[in-house]
Design an enzyme around this catalytic site. Structure first.
Site, PDB file in Angstrom:
ATOM      1  N   ARG A 112       0.829  -1.202   0.000  1.00  0.00           N
ATOM      2  CA  ARG A 112       0.000   0.000   0.000  1.00  0.00           C
ATOM      3  C   ARG A 112       0.864   1.253   0.000  1.00  0.00           C
ATOM      4  NH1 ARG A 112      -2.088   2.674   4.265  1.00  0.00           N
ATOM      5  NH2 ARG A 112      -1.906   0.881   5.662  1.00  0.00           N
ATOM      6  N   ASP A 167      -5.622  18.390 -16.257  1.00  0.00           N
ATOM      7  CA  ASP A 167      -5.886  17.000 -16.633  1.00  0.00           C
ATOM      8  C   ASP A 167      -5.500  16.839 -18.100  1.00  0.00           C
ATOM      9  OD1 ASP A 167      -7.001  14.562 -17.443  1.00  0.00           O
ATOM     10  OD2 ASP A 167      -8.619  14.707 -15.972  1.00  0.00           O
TER      11      ASP A 167
END
Length: 392
Positions: free
Chosen positions: A55, A180
Site C-alpha cells: 500500500r 488534466d
C-alpha cells in the site's frame, strides 16, 4: 546480520542469474521483509531504498511512475488506482476546509460531481467557470481560492482551455493550476512547459491503451506537493495493483505509435462525419469550424487527439438506432482502446447531471463521443456512414 534460518513458511529467493529479464518482473507481494528494526527505520527515513507494505509502494508502480515522469518532464509522480483517484489526490489531498477551488465548467462527469457534491460537504467551496474565458475565471477567484482544475481538451465537448492565460492568472494570484492531460497526453501537450503546477492522467485510457488497466497518475512541480499527495494516497488506500502497473508498462511501450495512428484516423473520421446527412455537428479541435481552432493549433503545435464528438439529428431514438447499427464498434463508457469505442454522455459519463445541465453543456440525446482506435480509416468511414443512415 540478516537472519538466515531456513523456514518453509518463507519464500525462497529468486535464483541468481548473470542475465537480466527483458520484461519487467511482476511483483505481487503485499509485504516485504526486513532484517531488523533498524533496517526498517532506515527505509522509512529514506536512508535505504526498499519496500515495506505494498500500500505504501511497490516495484511495478515505481517503474510506471518513472516512465510517466520522463514523458511529462517531471520527477516524483504518484501512480494510483484510477484517474479519479488522481483527481481526488489533488482536490482532497491538497485542499482543506475553508479553501475554494475553481473548476472548468466542462469536465469529466465524475470530476464535476466531486466538485459539486463531495467537496462542499467537506467544507471546500467550489465554483465553475469557462476555462477559455480568462475574465470569467478571474471573476470567480476569491481570497480563499487555492487551485484551478481544467482539462486541456474537455471531456466530451472537446473545448480547448486557454492554458497560457490561466497559467499567467494563477501565478499572478498565487493559485495552483492543475491540468488534466488525459485526452491530449504528453505526446501532444506537456502542461509543465505551459505553466501548469500539477498534471493529472487517467492512465486507464490512452497511455495503457488496451481496456485492461485501471490506473491514474499525478505529479506536481513542487516536491512537497508530491509528498502530500503520496501520503494522502497511501492513507486512503489508493494503491494501484501491481498487475495493472505491469500491464500499463507494456502499453506504454507502444503508446507513441498508437497515439499517432489514432490521431490521424480521428482527423479523417471527423472530416468524413461532416459530410454525412443526418449529422447536426462535428467537433474536432483542429477543424476550421471548431471555435477554439486557433488556440488548439497554438497549444498543440498542429496536433489534435484521438477523440471526435458529433451530434445526430434526433434524440434518444436516433441514438439507439445508431449504436445498434454501428457493427464492429463497442458501445462502452471508455476511451483509449486499440479498438474504436462509442460513448453516449447522457447515459454514461454525464448521466448524474440533470437534463437541463447537460443541455447547457450541449450534451443532447443525439450527442456521441468517439474514441478512435487503430482500425483502417476506410473501414470506420463505412461503419459510420451505415450507422448514421440507419439512425436517420
Amino acid at each position: 546480520m540478516k537472519n538466515s534460518r531456513p523456514s518453509i513458511m518463507r519464500p525462497h529467493g529468486i535464483p541468481d542469474s548473470v542475465s537480466t529479464p527483458v520484461a519487467t518482473p511482476l511483483s505481487p507481494s503485499v509485504v516485504y521483509a526486513s532484517a531488523h528494526p533498524d533496517e526498517l527505520d532506515a527505509q522509512y527515513e529514506g536512508k535505504l531504498q526498499g519496500y515495506t507494505y505494498s500500500r505504501e509502494g511497490h516495484p511495478n508502480a515505481d517503474v510506471v511512475a518513472k516512465r510517466l515522469d520522463a514523458m511529462e518532464g517531471a520527477t516524483g509522480g504518484v501512480v494510483v488506482g484510477s484517474g479519479m483517484a488522481a483527481v481526488s489526490c489533488v482536490l482532497m489531498g491538497l485542499l482543506q476546509s475553508g479553501d475554494h477551488v475553481i473548476g472548468a465548467d466542462q469536465l469529466y462527469g465524475r470530476s464535476l460531481r466531486l466538485m459539486k457534491e463531495d467537496l462542499p460537504r467537506l467544507g471546500i467551496s467550489t465554483s465553475l467557470a469557462n476555462p477559455s474565458d480568462i475574465d470569467a475565471v478571474r471573476a470567480a477567484i476569491r481570497p480563499e481560492t487555492k487551485l484551478v482544475l481544467v482539462e486541456v481538451v474537455s471531456n466530451p465537448t472537446l473545448a480547448v482551455a486557454d492554458i497560457t492565460g490561466l497559467a499567467q492568472l494563477c501565478h499572478e494570484k498565487g493559485i495552483l493550476l492543475a491540468v488534466d492531460n488525459t485526452f491530449t497526453t504528453p505526446r501532444a501537450f506537456k502542461p509543465f512547459e505551459h505553466g501548469a503546477d500539477i498534471v493529472i492522467h487517467s492512465v486507464t485510457k490512452l497511455l495503457a491503451g488496451h481496456s485492461d488497466v485501471m490506473l491514474g497518475y499525478v505529479v506536481a512541480k513542487d516536491p512537497a506537493l508530491n509528498d502530500r499527495m503520496r501520503v494522502f494516497s497511501v492513507t486512503t488506500g489508493m494503491t494501484p495493483s501491481p498487475f495493472d502497473c505491469w500491464l500499463a508498462e507494456r502499453g506504454l511501450l507502444s503508446f507513441d505509435l498508437r497515439y499517432d495512428r489514432a490521431e490521424a484516423t480521428a482527423k479523417d473520421l471527423a472530416d468524413h462525419l461532416a459530410t454525412l446527412p443526418g449529422i447536426k455537428r462535428v467537433i474536432y479541435p483542429t477543424r476550421e469550424d471548431h471555435p477554439d481552432q486557433a488556440r488548439a493549433l497554438a497549444l498543440l503545435g498542429g496536433r489534435g487527439c484521438n477523440m471526435v464528438s458529433f451530434e445526430l439529428n434526433g434524440g434518444r431514438e436516433a441514438a439507439n438506432a445508431f449504436a445498434r447499427a454501428a457493427e464492429g464498434l463497442n458501445f462502452a463508457p471508455t476511451l483509449g482502446d486499440v479498438g474504436t469505442t462509442l460513448s453516449h454522455p447522457a447515459s454514461s459519463s454525464h448521466r448524474a447531471l440533470s437534463a437541463d445541465n447537460r443541455a447547457a453543456l450541449g450534451l443532447h440525446e443525439g450527442f456521441f463521443r468517439v474514441s478512435v482506435g487503430l482500425e483502417e480509416p476506410e473501414l470506420l468511414r463505412r461503419i459510420f456512414a451505415d450507422a448514421v443512415s440507419a439512425a436517420t
